[in-house]
Design an enzyme around this catalytic site. Structure first.
Site, short mmCIF file in Angstrom:
data_model
loop_
_atom_site.label_atom_id
_atom_site.label_comp_id
_atom_site.label_asym_id
_atom_site.label_seq_id
_atom_site.Cartn_x
_atom_site.Cartn_y
_atom_site.Cartn_z
N SER A 1 30.99 42.82 41.06
CA SER A 1 29.95 42.33 41.95
C SER A 1 30.31 40.94 42.41
CB SER A 1 28.60 42.32 41.23
OG SER A 1 27.57 41.96 42.12
N ASP A 2 29.83 40.58 43.58
CA ASP A 2 30.02 39.23 44.09
C ASP A 2 28.87 38.90 45.01
OD1 ASP A 2 32.19 37.02 44.03
OD2 ASP A 2 31.52 37.09 46.11
N GLN A 3 28.59 37.61 45.12
CA GLN A 3 27.48 37.18 45.97
C GLN A 3 27.91 36.04 46.86
OE1 GLN A 3 23.93 34.91 44.39
NE2 GLN A 3 23.01 36.92 44.73
N ALA B 1 27.14 42.03 46.81
CA ALA B 1 27.92 43.26 46.92
C ALA B 1 28.18 43.82 45.53
CB ALA B 1 29.23 43.00 47.64
#
Length: 194
Positions: free
Chosen positions: A64-66, A101
């Protein structure tokens, strides 16, 4: 069924009462030239999962990444008190969009790269229009210098926010659990029969 997650998501993932292991992939998180903030978040979530699946073949891997944006511009992690104060001043009374994401990579498949599930959850966060003295006090207490947007909604930062609008309330904290549980169900993960 082995599940691996990058380090940032471990606190939220523990809420699901499922066994998992943490691996911290070494990924360059800088955006590429001309890449939209949403595309950056999606690419990084996928790259994190892909890097971990190489270390844990045959496992389910969560990446995940933001990326936070204001007026379409990416907001980086401030790093310092001065930068955090500048960010909060710029964002006060305004709406910031957080792109979180998520990638679930099923390493059990023969061609896991083609079965990776990817989603992007947008969270619209309106910051309160606070005076500099309040922003300074918040920063001295919480010191959120490692957070894009200079506020930790899971902590005292909630007091500087006016409104949060998202289809997945955990997305803002970094791991969209509603989206993730849907992905895990699609690969047959048994939530209530272990």
């Amino acid at each position: 069924m082995q599940i691996f997650v990058w380090t940032d998501g471990s606190t939220l993932l523990s809420r699901l009462h499922i066994p998992f292991e943490v691996i911290a992939p070494d990924i360059d998180e800088r955006p590429k030239a001309g890449e939209s903030p949403e595309a950056t978040a999606i690419r990084l979530a996928r790259e994190k999962a892909a890097a971990v699946v190489l270390l844990a073949p045959g496992a389910l891997v969560i990446g995940s990444d933001q990326v936070a944006t204001l007026d379409g511009e990416q907001i980086d992690k401030p790093g310092t008190h001065k930068n955090a104060l500048q960010q909060l001043r710029k964002m006060r009374g305004r709406c910031v969009i957080f792109h979180t994401a998520l990638c679930l990579w099923d390493g059990r498949q023969q061609h896991p790269e083609t079965t990776a599930q990817i989603d992007n959850i947008q969270t619209f966060v309106t910051f309160r229009d606070l005076a500099d003295a309040e922003l300074e006090a918040y920063l001295r207490i919480e010191q959120p210098y490692d957070c894009a947007g200079s506020a930790k909604n899971e902590g005292l930062g909630i007091a500087i926010l006016e409104k949060i609008d998202s289809s997945d309330p955990t997305a803002l904290t970094g791991l969209p659990l509603i989206a993730l549980t849907g992905m895990l169900r699609r690969v047959g993960f048994p939530f209530f029969t272990r």
